[in-house]
Write an enzyme that holds these catalytic residues in place. Sequence first.
Site, PDB file in Angstrom:
ATOM      1  N   ASN A 228       0.973  -1.230   0.028  1.00  0.00           N
ATOM      2  CA  ASN A 228      -0.145  -0.160   0.042  1.00  0.00           C
ATOM      3  C   ASN A 228       1.006   1.369  -0.013  1.00  0.00           C
ATOM      4  O   ASN A 228       0.532   2.139  -0.571  1.00  0.00           O
ATOM      5  CB  ASN A 228      -0.947  -0.052   1.336  1.00  0.00           C
ATOM      6  CG  ASN A 228      -0.246  -0.257   2.631  1.00  0.00           C
ATOM      7  OD1 ASN A 228       0.660  -0.749   2.812  1.00  0.00           O
ATOM      8  ND2 ASN A 228      -1.100   0.384   3.579  1.00  0.00           N
TER       9      ASN A 228
ATOM     10  N   GLY B 134       2.123  -5.418   7.444  1.00  0.00           N
ATOM     11  CA  GLY B 134       1.379  -6.143   6.563  1.00  0.00           C
ATOM     12  C   GLY B 134       0.049  -6.240   7.328  1.00  0.00           C
ATOM     13  O   GLY B 134      -0.160  -5.724   8.392  1.00  0.00           O
ATOM     14  N   SER B 135      -0.787  -7.455   6.960  1.00  0.00           N
ATOM     15  CA  SER B 135      -1.860  -7.949   7.627  1.00  0.00           C
ATOM     16  C   SER B 135      -1.631  -8.361   8.987  1.00  0.00           C
ATOM     17  O   SER B 135      -0.614  -9.031   9.334  1.00  0.00           O
ATOM     18  CB  SER B 135      -2.732  -8.755   6.702  1.00  0.00           C
ATOM     19  OG  SER B 135      -1.753  -9.841   6.490  1.00  0.00           O
ATOM     20  N   THR B 136      -2.785  -8.312   9.797  1.00  0.00           N
ATOM     21  CA  THR B 136      -2.337  -8.770  11.156  1.00  0.00           C
ATOM     22  C   THR B 136      -2.197 -10.503  10.847  1.00  0.00           C
ATOM     23  O   THR B 136      -1.474 -11.062  11.737  1.00  0.00           O
ATOM     24  CB  THR B 136      -3.690  -8.423  12.081  1.00  0.00           C
ATOM     25  OG1 THR B 136      -3.427  -6.939  11.876  1.00  0.00           O
ATOM     26  CG2 THR B 136      -3.577  -9.128  13.295  1.00  0.00           C
TER      27      THR B 136
ATOM     28  N   THR C  79      -0.879 -12.166   8.603  1.00  0.00           N
ATOM     29  CA  THR C  79       0.558 -12.554   8.400  1.00  0.00           C
ATOM     30  C   THR C  79       1.565 -12.222   9.404  1.00  0.00           C
ATOM     31  O   THR C  79       2.290 -13.025   9.527  1.00  0.00           O
ATOM     32  CB  THR C  79       0.681 -11.853   6.944  1.00  0.00           C
ATOM     33  OG1 THR C  79      -0.161 -12.196   5.967  1.00  0.00           O
ATOM     34  CG2 THR C  79       2.261 -12.563   6.445  1.00  0.00           C
ATOM     35  N   GLY C  80       1.134 -11.200   9.844  1.00  0.00           N
ATOM     36  CA  GLY C  80       2.068 -10.523  10.997  1.00  0.00           C
ATOM     37  C   GLY C  80       2.007 -11.595  12.333  1.00  0.00           C
ATOM     38  O   GLY C  80       3.146 -12.196  12.698  1.00  0.00           O
TER      39      GLY C  80
ATOM     40  N   GLU D 284       3.992  -3.758  12.047  1.00  0.00           N
ATOM     41  CA  GLU D 284       3.045  -2.782  11.838  1.00  0.00           C
ATOM     42  C   GLU D 284       1.852  -3.411  11.034  1.00  0.00           C
ATOM     43  O   GLU D 284       2.018  -3.791   9.976  1.00  0.00           O
ATOM     44  CB  GLU D 284       3.852  -1.688  11.064  1.00  0.00           C
ATOM     45  CG  GLU D 284       4.698  -0.863  11.602  1.00  0.00           C
ATOM     46  CD  GLU D 284       4.370   0.017  12.897  1.00  0.00           C
ATOM     47  OE1 GLU D 284       3.118   0.000  13.181  1.00  0.00           O
ATOM     48  OE2 GLU D 284       5.210   0.698  13.263  1.00  0.00           O
TER      49      GLU D 284
ATOM     50  N   CYS E 155      -3.433   1.877   6.334  1.00  0.00           N
ATOM     51  CA  CYS E 155      -3.364   1.454   7.706  1.00  0.00           C
ATOM     52  C   CYS E 155      -4.195   2.088   8.645  1.00  0.00           C
ATOM     53  O   CYS E 155      -4.825   1.869   9.875  1.00  0.00           O
ATOM     54  CB  CYS E 155      -2.096   0.663   8.361  1.00  0.00           C
ATOM     55  SG  CYS E 155      -0.949   1.734   8.139  1.00  0.00           S
TER      56      CYS E 155
ATOM     57  N   GLU F 279       8.175   2.559  15.022  1.00  0.00           N
ATOM     58  CA  GLU F 279       9.017   2.970  14.087  1.00  0.00           C
ATOM     59  C   GLU F 279       9.169   4.658  14.083  1.00  0.00           C
ATOM     60  O   GLU F 279       8.009   5.261  14.932  1.00  0.00           O
ATOM     61  CB  GLU F 279       8.574   2.657  12.591  1.00  0.00           C
ATOM     62  CG  GLU F 279       8.293   1.253  12.577  1.00  0.00           C
ATOM     63  CD  GLU F 279       8.168   0.383  11.289  1.00  0.00           C
ATOM     64  OE1 GLU F 279       7.038   0.618  10.683  1.00  0.00           O
ATOM     65  OE2 GLU F 279       9.342   0.311  10.530  1.00  0.00           O
TER      66      GLU F 279
HETATM   67  P1  NAD Z   1       0.411  -8.983   3.471  1.00  0.00           P
HETATM   68  O1  NAD Z   1       0.419  -9.355   5.048  1.00  0.00           O
HETATM   69  O2  NAD Z   1      -0.340  -9.748   2.649  1.00  0.00           O
HETATM   70  O3  NAD Z   1       1.847  -8.841   2.989  1.00  0.00           O
HETATM   71  C1  NAD Z   1       2.692  -7.939   3.639  1.00  0.00           C
HETATM   72  C2  NAD Z   1       4.209  -8.557   3.236  1.00  0.00           C
HETATM   73  O4  NAD Z   1       4.404  -9.848   4.062  1.00  0.00           O
HETATM   74  C3  NAD Z   1       4.377  -8.701   1.780  1.00  0.00           C
HETATM   75  O5  NAD Z   1       5.467  -8.525   1.382  1.00  0.00           O
HETATM   76  C4  NAD Z   1       4.074 -10.243   1.513  1.00  0.00           C
HETATM   77  O6  NAD Z   1       4.624 -10.791   0.444  1.00  0.00           O
HETATM   78  C5  NAD Z   1       4.845 -10.748   3.040  1.00  0.00           C
HETATM   79  N1  NAD Z   1       4.335 -12.153   3.359  1.00  0.00           N
HETATM   80  C6  NAD Z   1       3.306 -12.791   3.005  1.00  0.00           C
HETATM   81  N2  NAD Z   1       3.175 -13.929   3.482  1.00  0.00           N
HETATM   82  C7  NAD Z   1       4.365 -13.986   4.240  1.00  0.00           C
HETATM   83  C8  NAD Z   1       5.043 -15.088   5.104  1.00  0.00           C
HETATM   84  N3  NAD Z   1       4.352 -16.090   5.337  1.00  0.00           N
HETATM   85  N4  NAD Z   1       6.208 -14.817   5.639  1.00  0.00           N
HETATM   86  C9  NAD Z   1       6.766 -13.575   5.458  1.00  0.00           C
HETATM   87  N5  NAD Z   1       6.449 -12.563   4.604  1.00  0.00           N
HETATM   88  C10 NAD Z   1       5.159 -12.701   4.186  1.00  0.00           C
HETATM   89  O7  NAD Z   1      -0.336  -7.523   3.654  1.00  0.00           O
HETATM   90  P2  NAD Z   1      -0.839  -6.661   2.451  1.00  0.00           P
HETATM   91  O8  NAD Z   1      -2.084  -7.063   1.775  1.00  0.00           O
HETATM   92  O9  NAD Z   1       0.481  -6.419   1.432  1.00  0.00           O
HETATM   93  O10 NAD Z   1      -0.857  -5.097   3.140  1.00  0.00           O
HETATM   94  C11 NAD Z   1      -1.955  -4.693   3.398  1.00  0.00           C
HETATM   95  C12 NAD Z   1      -1.967  -4.774   5.193  1.00  0.00           C
HETATM   96  O11 NAD Z   1      -0.678  -4.067   5.695  1.00  0.00           O
HETATM   97  C13 NAD Z   1      -3.056  -4.148   5.881  1.00  0.00           C
HETATM   98  O12 NAD Z   1      -3.653  -4.973   6.846  1.00  0.00           O
HETATM   99  C14 NAD Z   1      -2.610  -2.901   6.591  1.00  0.00           C
HETATM  100  O13 NAD Z   1      -3.319  -2.422   7.510  1.00  0.00           O
HETATM  101  C15 NAD Z   1      -1.123  -3.122   6.819  1.00  0.00           C
HETATM  102  N6  NAD Z   1      -0.456  -2.113   6.942  1.00  0.00           N
HETATM  103  C16 NAD Z   1       0.169  -1.797   8.214  1.00  0.00           C
HETATM  104  C17 NAD Z   1       0.920  -0.532   8.521  1.00  0.00           C
HETATM  105  C18 NAD Z   1       1.189   0.189   9.861  1.00  0.00           C
HETATM  106  O14 NAD Z   1       2.178   0.601   9.861  1.00  0.00           O
HETATM  107  N7  NAD Z   1       0.789  -0.457  10.957  1.00  0.00           N
HETATM  108  C19 NAD Z   1       1.158   0.326   7.378  1.00  0.00           C
HETATM  109  C20 NAD Z   1       0.798  -0.231   6.086  1.00  0.00           C
HETATM  110  C21 NAD Z   1      -0.079  -1.096   5.952  1.00  0.00           C
END
Ligand code: NAD
Length: 454
Positions: A131, A207-209, A211-212, A229, A263, A433
């Site tokens: 994003n 990324g998403s919660t 995956t996090g 994050e 986010c 961060e």
């Molecule tokens: P996502 O979790 O699908 O992917 C994020 C990253 O993780 C990508 O590079 C992906 O390739 C990688 N990934 C996927 N599976 C993995 C695994 N098993 N191990 C390690 N890495 C892996 O998220 P997205 O759809 O790309 O992003 C959207 C999400 O990010 C939303 O939930 C958004 O709220 C969040 N976000 C949070 C913040 C913040 O600062 N809190 C900022 C921006 C986006």
Amino acid sequence: MPEFTVLNPATEQAVTTIPVATAAAADAAIARAVAAQPAWRAVSPGDRARLLRGFAAVVADHVEELAGLEIANSGHPVGQARWEATHVAEVLRYYSAAPERLCGRQIPVAGGLDVTFLEPVGVVGLIVPWNFPMPILAWGLAPALAAGNPVIAKPAELTPLTALRVAELALEAGLPAGVFQVLAGRGSVVGRRLVEHPAVRKIVFTGSTDTGREVMAGCAASVKRLTLELGGKSANIVFADARLDRAAATAPQAVFDNAGQDCCARSRILVQRSVFEEFMELLEPAVTGIVVGDPALPGTVMGPLISADHRARVASYVPDGAPVAVRGSAPSGPGFWFPPTVLAPVGRDDPAFTDEVFGPVAVVMPFEDEAEAIAIANDTRYGLSGSIWTQDVGRALRVARAVEAGNLSVNSHSSVRYWTPFGGFKQSGLGRELGPDALDAFTETKNVFIATED
Ligand code: NAD
């Protein structure tokens, strides 16, 4: 060799193809980073600062090019894309002041001298979502480098172009080879390898919660340091005593910025019941007036969503018969367009209220009093950001203290300044961060006692 086809989300046309990095490529990059670390940590503070200032300057010289890549790859409106590229240079410049200020402490003890050192944590794996490809890359990259760590960044599958270019600019600026590498690979392959590999000492994941959570479990195996994050579902709380015209005029951008793929999106607009109707009347023109279209045009406020799959996911929150209170416009034809959409009334169990939609969909809900506003705002597993609109400073502070979120703004919607801390409560993340303390996440404190007695 397998390739990613990078699509322009505004046209659905291919921008380019790039090779997909494999697990073996990740291992090779990790080995290069390990090899580069001793020399990088040995660079004197002044020289490391100079290299980072030079890196910032080279990025600043390429703002137009980087912005152009982001417009094509992510569909970000041109004004936003320029801001993002400039932001990378600013974050690098801010943390270029850090190497000379990484001060330990001298702590009084009996029988000797006690000092602390802030040692580099080691190889950092930086996993970035689609994003905000540039800003989120910079937030991890700049403090990690400043603290003396090599970085391997993995951009999202959909949006690798700017990260790849920033890595080339780093070399142009004189950063030693191996200190900053970018691997465009799959999360399930390269991302996972960074998480699992014992030589990677720290993961920064945005990324998403869901995956996090997986990344956090993966880091547990080697007790790897981790910053997370994650998602958000933030509240924009509008009290009856607020400047309603400003609150209503700004509420749409607080959700629909980056087409809602933010986010920090304040996607739950909570309005005190006594001014609810008036607020809705003011909100309507602010939503329908959003210019959605070609991101390369200077007047465009909102671009497309990132992909067809993502648009289908967003659309599922607005099924036939959904209570659409206001709907803006969007182009028809090619491109992953979705109009700004406001839903009301919705219940607190409605998925549009509970889930992070990550698209241009907001809900508006009335509340009676301060206590109910706080209760609704906190009725979420997330806790990233939020806004409070009131002219009563006491109430503003009470509510700001009571809302469980890491980044709040009063009578504004600002969340991100690179010199103030950013991060989430609850399932929105772990750690912070940006700001003056970000270096803590990239250093280990070492305590050394030196006996002075015979
Ligand atoms: P996502 O979790 O699908 O992917 C994020 C990253 O993780 C990508 O590079 C992906 O390739 C990688 N990934 C996927 N599976 C993995 C695994 N098993 N191990 C390690 N890495 C892996 O998220 P997205 O759809 O790309 O992003 C959207 C999400 O990010 C939303 O939930 C958004 O709220 C969040 N976000 C949070 C913040 C913040 O600062 N809190 C900022 C921006 C986006």
